[in-house]
Design a protein around this motif. Structure first.
Motif, PDB file in Angstrom:
ATOM      1  N   UNK A  89     -13.567 -56.550 -63.859  1.00 23.95           N
ATOM      2  CA  UNK A  89     -12.554 -55.758 -63.151  1.00 23.95           C
ATOM      3  C   UNK A  89     -12.493 -54.299 -63.484  1.00 23.95           C
ATOM      4  N   UNK A  90     -12.353 -53.314 -62.478  1.00 23.67           N
ATOM      5  CA  UNK A  90     -12.457 -52.075 -62.754  1.00 23.67           C
ATOM      6  C   UNK A  90     -11.316 -51.232 -61.917  1.00 23.67           C
ATOM      7  N   UNK A  91     -11.244 -50.028 -62.037  1.00 26.14           N
ATOM      8  CA  UNK A  91     -10.133 -49.071 -61.550  1.00 26.14           C
ATOM      9  C   UNK A  91      -8.788 -49.894 -61.724  1.00 26.14           C
ATOM     10  N   UNK A  92      -8.487 -49.944 -63.031  1.00 22.04           N
ATOM     11  CA  UNK A  92      -7.434 -50.476 -63.698  1.00 22.04           C
ATOM     12  C   UNK A  92      -6.104 -49.578 -63.868  1.00 22.04           C
ATOM     13  N   UNK A  93      -5.005 -50.352 -63.646  1.00 23.27           N
ATOM     14  CA  UNK A  93      -3.723 -49.746 -63.976  1.00 23.27           C
ATOM     15  C   UNK A  93      -3.114 -50.583 -65.028  1.00 23.27           C
ATOM     16  N   UNK A  94      -2.608 -49.908 -65.971  1.00 29.38           N
ATOM     17  CA  UNK A  94      -2.057 -50.504 -67.212  1.00 29.38           C
ATOM     18  C   UNK A  94      -0.624 -50.696 -67.299  1.00 29.38           C
ATOM     19  N   UNK A  95       0.139 -51.815 -67.595  1.00 26.38           N
ATOM     20  CA  UNK A  95       1.377 -52.212 -67.483  1.00 26.38           C
ATOM     21  C   UNK A  95       1.831 -52.977 -68.661  1.00 26.38           C
TER      22      UNK A  95
END
Length: 149
Positions: A89-95
């Motif tokens: 997985x790429x282009x991550x958004x952290x939460x």
């Protein structure tokens, strides 16, 4: 042979824009201590492998991703039709992590790929899917790079 129906599973190599990999760790006293693993788990009924990977990454690591590369799949055991599906997985958004009661001691850290691969070579992973996914992600093929969703 067991009559229990085993469900497929998905495992994710999540890489941020600096190339760091999301690794989880937890203490497994029955197996001799703390081990590393990648986000992943069993498919829920009705989920396809990618949906499972997306859910597990979000729950265990608190991460969502825009781009996905399938890395392959393999049988869990010779006596089962269940498979483990591997993804990058790429282009991550952290939460925030969404851990269940059985996952509450999961610790999330971000590792350089070389260090994660070295940890796999040193036997610091309890289950084989994580090292296999790391090795495959560390040696991308043109086919894997073309299969982005």
């Amino acid at each position: 042979m067991s009559t229990e129906v085993m469900r497929d599973a998905s495992v994710v190599v999540a890489r941020d824009e600096q190339g760091l990999v999301a690794l989880l760790s937890a203490d497994f006293p029955n197996h001799g201590g703390e081990f590393l693993f990648l986000p992943g788990g069993r498919r829920e009924y009705g989920e396809d492998p990618l949906e499972c990977a997306r859910r597990e990454l979000r729950e265990e690591a608190g991460v969502t991703a825009e781009r996905w590369h399938p890395l392959g799949a393999f049988a869990i055991t010779l006596g089962s039709t269940a498979r483990v599906h591997l993804f990058e997985a790429h282009d991550l958004t952290l939460g925030a992590q969404e851990l269940t009661e059985t996952e509450e001691d999961f610790k999330l850290t971000w590792w350089p790929m070389d260090d994660a691969v070295q940890a796999a070579r040193e036997g610091r992973f309890l289950l084989p899917a994580g090292p296999l996914a790391l090795f495959l992600a560390d040696h991308p093929t043109s086919e894997n790079q073309a299969n982005t969703r």
